[in-house]
Design a protein around this motif. Structure first.
Motif, PDB file in Angstrom:
ATOM      1  N   SER A 286      10.777   1.539   8.305  1.00 22.16           N
ATOM      2  CA  SER A 286      11.286   1.383   6.944  1.00 22.16           C
ATOM      3  C   SER A 286      10.294   0.520   6.170  1.00 22.16           C
ATOM      4  O   SER A 286      10.184  -0.684   6.412  1.00 22.16           O
ATOM      5  CB  SER A 286      12.666   0.721   6.955  1.00 22.16           C
ATOM      6  N   LEU A 287       9.531   1.142   5.283  1.00 22.01           N
ATOM      7  CA  LEU A 287       8.530   0.427   4.504  1.00 22.01           C
ATOM      8  C   LEU A 287       9.073   0.105   3.121  1.00 22.01           C
ATOM      9  O   LEU A 287       9.899   0.840   2.571  1.00 22.01           O
ATOM     10  CB  LEU A 287       7.258   1.276   4.369  1.00 22.01           C
ATOM     11  N   LYS A 288       8.604  -0.990   2.553  1.00 23.47           N
ATOM     12  CA  LYS A 288       8.963  -1.360   1.194  1.00 23.47           C
ATOM     13  C   LYS A 288       7.753  -1.151   0.296  1.00 23.47           C
ATOM     14  O   LYS A 288       6.631  -1.509   0.661  1.00 23.47           O
ATOM     15  CB  LYS A 288       9.417  -2.816   1.134  1.00 23.47           C
ATOM     16  N   HIS A 289       7.996  -0.576  -0.873  1.00 27.45           N
ATOM     17  CA  HIS A 289       6.882  -0.329  -1.780  1.00 27.45           C
ATOM     18  C   HIS A 289       6.468  -1.619  -2.471  1.00 27.45           C
ATOM     19  O   HIS A 289       7.227  -2.592  -2.549  1.00 27.45           O
ATOM     20  CB  HIS A 289       7.244   0.745  -2.812  1.00 27.45           C
ATOM     21  N   GLY A 290       5.222  -1.629  -2.970  1.00 25.02           N
ATOM     22  CA  GLY A 290       4.665  -2.815  -3.599  1.00 25.02           C
ATOM     23  C   GLY A 290       5.458  -3.267  -4.820  1.00 25.02           C
ATOM     24  O   GLY A 290       6.027  -2.444  -5.539  1.00 25.02           O
ATOM     25  N   ASP A 291       5.487  -4.580  -5.036  1.00 24.73           N
ATOM     26  CA  ASP A 291       6.250  -5.113  -6.160  1.00 24.73           C
ATOM     27  C   ASP A 291       5.362  -5.570  -7.317  1.00 24.73           C
ATOM     28  O   ASP A 291       5.846  -6.155  -8.279  1.00 24.73           O
ATOM     29  CB  ASP A 291       7.137  -6.275  -5.699  1.00 24.73           C
ATOM     30  N   ILE A 292       4.038  -5.338  -7.222  1.00 23.92           N
ATOM     31  CA  ILE A 292       3.173  -5.671  -8.354  1.00 23.92           C
ATOM     32  C   ILE A 292       3.039  -4.443  -9.248  1.00 23.92           C
ATOM     33  O   ILE A 292       3.320  -3.311  -8.828  1.00 23.92           O
ATOM     34  CB  ILE A 292       1.779  -6.157  -7.891  1.00 23.92           C
ATOM     35  N   ASP A 293       2.616  -4.657 -10.468  1.00 23.12           N
ATOM     36  CA  ASP A 293       2.495  -3.569 -11.437  1.00 23.12           C
ATOM     37  C   ASP A 293       1.182  -2.823 -11.219  1.00 23.12           C
ATOM     38  O   ASP A 293       0.099  -3.361 -11.484  1.00 23.12           O
ATOM     39  CB  ASP A 293       2.555  -4.129 -12.855  1.00 23.12           C
TER      40      ASP A 293
ATOM     41  N   HIS B 150      -0.723  -2.265  -0.847  1.00 22.82           N
ATOM     42  CA  HIS B 150       0.484  -2.644  -1.582  1.00 22.82           C
ATOM     43  C   HIS B 150       1.597  -1.595  -1.477  1.00 22.82           C
ATOM     44  O   HIS B 150       2.692  -1.818  -2.009  1.00 22.82           O
ATOM     45  CB  HIS B 150       0.136  -2.890  -3.050  1.00 22.82           C
ATOM     46  N   SER B 151       1.327  -0.467  -0.806  1.00 19.39           N
ATOM     47  CA  SER B 151       2.354   0.566  -0.564  1.00 19.39           C
ATOM     48  C   SER B 151       3.133   0.931  -1.831  1.00 19.39           C
ATOM     49  O   SER B 151       4.359   0.900  -1.862  1.00 19.39           O
ATOM     50  CB  SER B 151       3.338   0.103   0.521  1.00 19.39           C
ATOM     51  N   PHE B 152       2.408   1.299  -2.867  1.00 22.31           N
ATOM     52  CA  PHE B 152       3.073   1.718  -4.093  1.00 22.31           C
ATOM     53  C   PHE B 152       3.816   3.028  -3.862  1.00 22.31           C
ATOM     54  O   PHE B 152       3.463   3.812  -2.971  1.00 22.31           O
ATOM     55  CB  PHE B 152       2.050   1.915  -5.219  1.00 22.31           C
ATOM     56  N   GLU B 153       4.832   3.287  -4.657  1.00 15.32           N
ATOM     57  CA  GLU B 153       5.582   4.528  -4.531  1.00 15.32           C
ATOM     58  C   GLU B 153       4.646   5.727  -4.730  1.00 15.32           C
ATOM     59  O   GLU B 153       3.836   5.731  -5.650  1.00 15.32           O
ATOM     60  CB  GLU B 153       6.700   4.581  -5.563  1.00 15.32           C
ATOM     61  N   PRO B 154       4.738   6.733  -3.853  1.00 16.22           N
ATOM     62  CA  PRO B 154       3.842   7.887  -3.952  1.00 16.22           C
ATOM     63  C   PRO B 154       3.831   8.536  -5.334  1.00 16.22           C
ATOM     64  O   PRO B 154       2.758   8.899  -5.837  1.00 16.22           O
ATOM     65  CB  PRO B 154       4.386   8.839  -2.880  1.00 16.22           C
ATOM     66  N   GLU B 155       4.997   8.688  -5.956  1.00 18.95           N
ATOM     67  CA  GLU B 155       5.032   9.332  -7.267  1.00 18.95           C
ATOM     68  C   GLU B 155       4.311   8.485  -8.310  1.00 18.95           C
ATOM     69  O   GLU B 155       3.641   9.017  -9.204  1.00 18.95           O
ATOM     70  CB  GLU B 155       6.483   9.589  -7.696  1.00 18.95           C
ATOM     71  N   LYS B 156       4.443   7.166  -8.196  1.00 17.83           N
ATOM     72  CA  LYS B 156       3.740   6.285  -9.143  1.00 17.83           C
ATOM     73  C   LYS B 156       2.234   6.371  -8.932  1.00 17.83           C
ATOM     74  O   LYS B 156       1.449   6.355  -9.898  1.00 17.83           O
ATOM     75  CB  LYS B 156       4.222   4.848  -8.977  1.00 17.83           C
ATOM     76  N   VAL B 157       1.805   6.469  -7.664  1.00 17.97           N
ATOM     77  CA  VAL B 157       0.376   6.613  -7.362  1.00 17.97           C
ATOM     78  C   VAL B 157      -0.169   7.896  -7.976  1.00 17.97           C
ATOM     79  O   VAL B 157      -1.244   7.910  -8.587  1.00 17.97           O
ATOM     80  CB  VAL B 157       0.143   6.610  -5.838  1.00 17.97           C
ATOM     81  N   LYS B 158       0.575   8.978  -7.828  1.00 22.45           N
ATOM     82  CA  LYS B 158       0.111  10.258  -8.381  1.00 22.45           C
ATOM     83  C   LYS B 158       0.037  10.199  -9.903  1.00 22.45           C
ATOM     84  O   LYS B 158      -0.902  10.725 -10.512  1.00 22.45           O
ATOM     85  CB  LYS B 158       1.041  11.386  -7.918  1.00 22.45           C
ATOM     86  N   ASP B 159       1.030   9.572 -10.534  1.00 18.33           N
ATOM     87  CA  ASP B 159       0.997   9.412 -11.996  1.00 18.33           C
ATOM     88  C   ASP B 159      -0.215   8.592 -12.418  1.00 18.33           C
ATOM     89  O   ASP B 159      -0.869   8.899 -13.425  1.00 18.33           O
ATOM     90  CB  ASP B 159       2.275   8.726 -12.489  1.00 18.33           C
ATOM     91  N   TRP B 160      -0.496   7.552 -11.656  1.00 20.87           N
ATOM     92  CA  TRP B 160      -1.629   6.668 -11.953  1.00 20.87           C
ATOM     93  C   TRP B 160      -2.950   7.425 -11.873  1.00 20.87           C
ATOM     94  O   TRP B 160      -3.790   7.321 -12.768  1.00 20.87           O
ATOM     95  CB  TRP B 160      -1.593   5.506 -10.960  1.00 20.87           C
ATOM     96  N   VAL B 161      -3.123   8.192 -10.809  1.00 22.77           N
ATOM     97  CA  VAL B 161      -4.356   8.962 -10.632  1.00 22.77           C
ATOM     98  C   VAL B 161      -4.479  10.043 -11.710  1.00 22.77           C
ATOM     99  O   VAL B 161      -5.555  10.262 -12.269  1.00 22.77           O
ATOM    100  CB  VAL B 161      -4.401   9.596  -9.226  1.00 22.77           C
TER     101      VAL B 161
END
Length: 538
Positions: free
Chosen positions: A313-320, A358-369
């Motif tokens: 169970s991983l937790k996603h990063g809490d930084i912006d 930082h294990s950011f949420e995958p969907e947020k990573v894709k939006d960022w890229v």
């Protein structure tokens, strides 16, 4: 073509038959001529013939012994005995060996042998058709069985288990016996699925190939793990074991998954990763664990290629994540403008390591890229000598289909390197080299004051000549171009950072903040603070 082997210790007979009969016309290939059964057997072990024509009496190994040994290896072998013996006991032995014909050399007519060869070929063709039909039927049976297994596992995941006994009975029909057993559910994931699907043309072909290899591994080694396809890119394995055994079921499951990995890589050049769930004692626990494996999107996204791991169970990063956007955008823009394909790999790898840390949420990573690439597209187009060749909808679709960070890294490197290559070609075919270099210089020095004279000196040109050339090639003056680029950069900084207007003014090489605000309003229509307020309210 069917392969024919001639065996006779009478060399003139071999030479006569090999040269007289038009083998290729009958769809046959004369594999070789051998003087005794022992030599023929050695050659047959390297390449088994479809048709054997042999003498009986030969040194070292006679024809009847050769036929018996070859029939053990290939029961469908067509055989004709060519002999000067007409004794009844030879004919009896030939019948026992299922020899199709017995030809006496004394009465041999090549035309008769040609007719016999045509009959052999026709019967082999018929056998081939029957085998093909049987394979097709077997494929349909296997395919239907795999579909039934998939329906079973989908029902397990999506519907209540009304009767555990009924569930266990149905599982047993798929060779999954769980009476007195515990079970480890395992999720298998095809790595770089998009690339694999392209190689195999379609989902159906890819799925058939993967199911076939997994089935062969399981049947060969008597694997207790039962495979259930779940779509094409995902599979479930249910690994039963006796709870009283002293061996660690996780270790046994890992070894089995490694064997599947090795076979898929060897025969299909496909990599598969696995997530192993918790031990289960009943159908309800199996259902819960399977659903948990499917929902482990964060762990799946950050797994390395070819991993075999326990579910976590991983937790996603809490930084912006987007607070780092401007830095990443600036680094990539400079690499693109300098057309440096080499450093692309290290730069992308650096940012991928940051994302994984930082294990950011995958969907947020894709939006960022995606935002990085779309902004980069606009920047390249604003430089005029670049012409973007990739469509927004294509980028969006491709990024959405990516399942893991390592796949995203490979895709992003290839994409950026191809854009640099294409942009360079287009730039060379477009405007004058001097104008291209001037635009390049401006883009890399937006943080400083840039004068026409400075750039003309950089290009070793007379400033008046350069001014006229730039206006002719671009349709705007050099100063207008510099101002437009700086204002575009100002809007980016207002959008993507929390820097105050004074700081942004300094970052763009302006000494006077009032002058900067005046220029910005003339270009954009509102002041920098009003512009930021409009974006915030959206």
């Amino acid at each position: 073509m069917y392969k024919v082997m001639l065996v006779d210790d009478d060399y003139p007979v071999l030479e006569f038959l090999s040269e007289t009969i038009p083998w290729n016309e009958y769809g046959l290939e004369l594999q070789g001529c051998y003087e005794n059964g022992a030599i023929a057997l050695e050659q047959a072990e390297k390449a088994m013939p479809d048709i054997l024509i042999t003498d009986i009496g030969m040194p070292r190994m006679n024809g009847l012994e050769l036929i018996a040994k070859l029939k053990e290896q290939k029961a469908s072998l067509r055989v004709a005995i060519l002999s000067c013996h007409n004794e009844f006991h030879y004919a009896q032995q030939a019948v026992k060996l299922n020899v199709q014909d017995y030809v006496l050399k004394d009465t041999l007519d090549p035309k008769d042998l040609e007719k016999l060869l045509q009959q052999f070929k026709a019967s082999l063709d018929q056998d081939e058709r029957v085998q093909t039909h049987q394979h097709q039927l077997q494929h349909i049976v296997d395919r239907n069985k795999e579909l039934l297994k998939e329906k079973f596992i989908r029902r397990t995941l999506q519907q209540p288990i009304m009767d555990a006994g009924d569930w266990l009975a149905e599982a047993k029909s798929f060779q999954l016996s769980l009476e007195g057993m515990e079970c480890l559910p395992i999720l298998g994931l095809i790595d770089e699925y998009r690339t694999a699907k392209q190689r195999f043309v379609s989902d159906d072909i890819l799925r058939f190939a993967v199911d076939n290899i997994i089935g062969e591994v399981s049947s060969r080694d008597g694997s207790p793990a039962v495979h259930f396809a779940y779509g094409t890119k995902e599979s479930f394995f249910l690994f039963p074991y006796l709870p009283s055994l002293k061996i660690n079921p996780y270790d046994a499951a890992v070894e089995r998954m490694k064997q599947i990995q090795a076979a898929l890589n060897k025969y299909l050049k496909i990599s598969m990763s696995f997530i192993i769930g918790e031990r289960c004692r009943n159908p309800e626990e199996i259902k819960g664990t399977l659903n948990g494996l499917l929902a482990s999107g964060l762990q799946r996204f950050y797994m390395d290629e070819g991993s075999i791991v326990k579910k976590q169970s991983l937790k996603h990063g809490d930084i912006d994540l987007f607070s780092w956007y401007d830095q990443a955008s600036t680094e990539l823009r400079e690499l693109m403008l300098e057309k440096q394909t080499g450093p692309i790999v290290s730069t992308v790898r650096h940012w991928m390591a940051f994302l994984k840390e930082h294990s950011f949420e995958p969907e947020k990573v894709k939006d960022w890229v995606l935002k990085l690439l779309l902004d980069l597209k606009l920047k390249l187009q604003s430089l005029q000598y670049f012409r973007s060749t990739y469509a927004v909808d294509v980028l969006h679709k491709e990024i959405l289909e990516i399942d893991s960070l390592f796949e995203l890294e490979h895709w992003l490197v290839e994409h950026l390197q191809s854009v640099i290559a294409l942009a360079g070609e287009i730039g060379e075919r477009g405007k004058r080299t001097e104008v291209v270099e001037a635009c390049h210089y401006v883009s890399l020095h937006l943080d400083k004051r840039i004068s026409l004279e400075e750039v003309a000196d950089h290009l070793f040109l007379n400033s008046s000549y350069f001014s006229r050339l730039f206006k002719k090639e671009t349709g705007e003056t050099f100063i207008e171009y510099v101002t437009r680029m700086k204002m575009n950069r100002a809007k980016e900084l207002l959008d993507q950072t929390n820097h105050p207007v004074g700081k942004i003014c300094e970052m763009l090489g302006y000494d006077n903040q009032s002058y900067f605000i005046k220029i910005f309003k003339a270009s954009v229509g509102v002041t920098p603070l009003e512009y930021r307020g409009q974006k915030t309210s959206l």
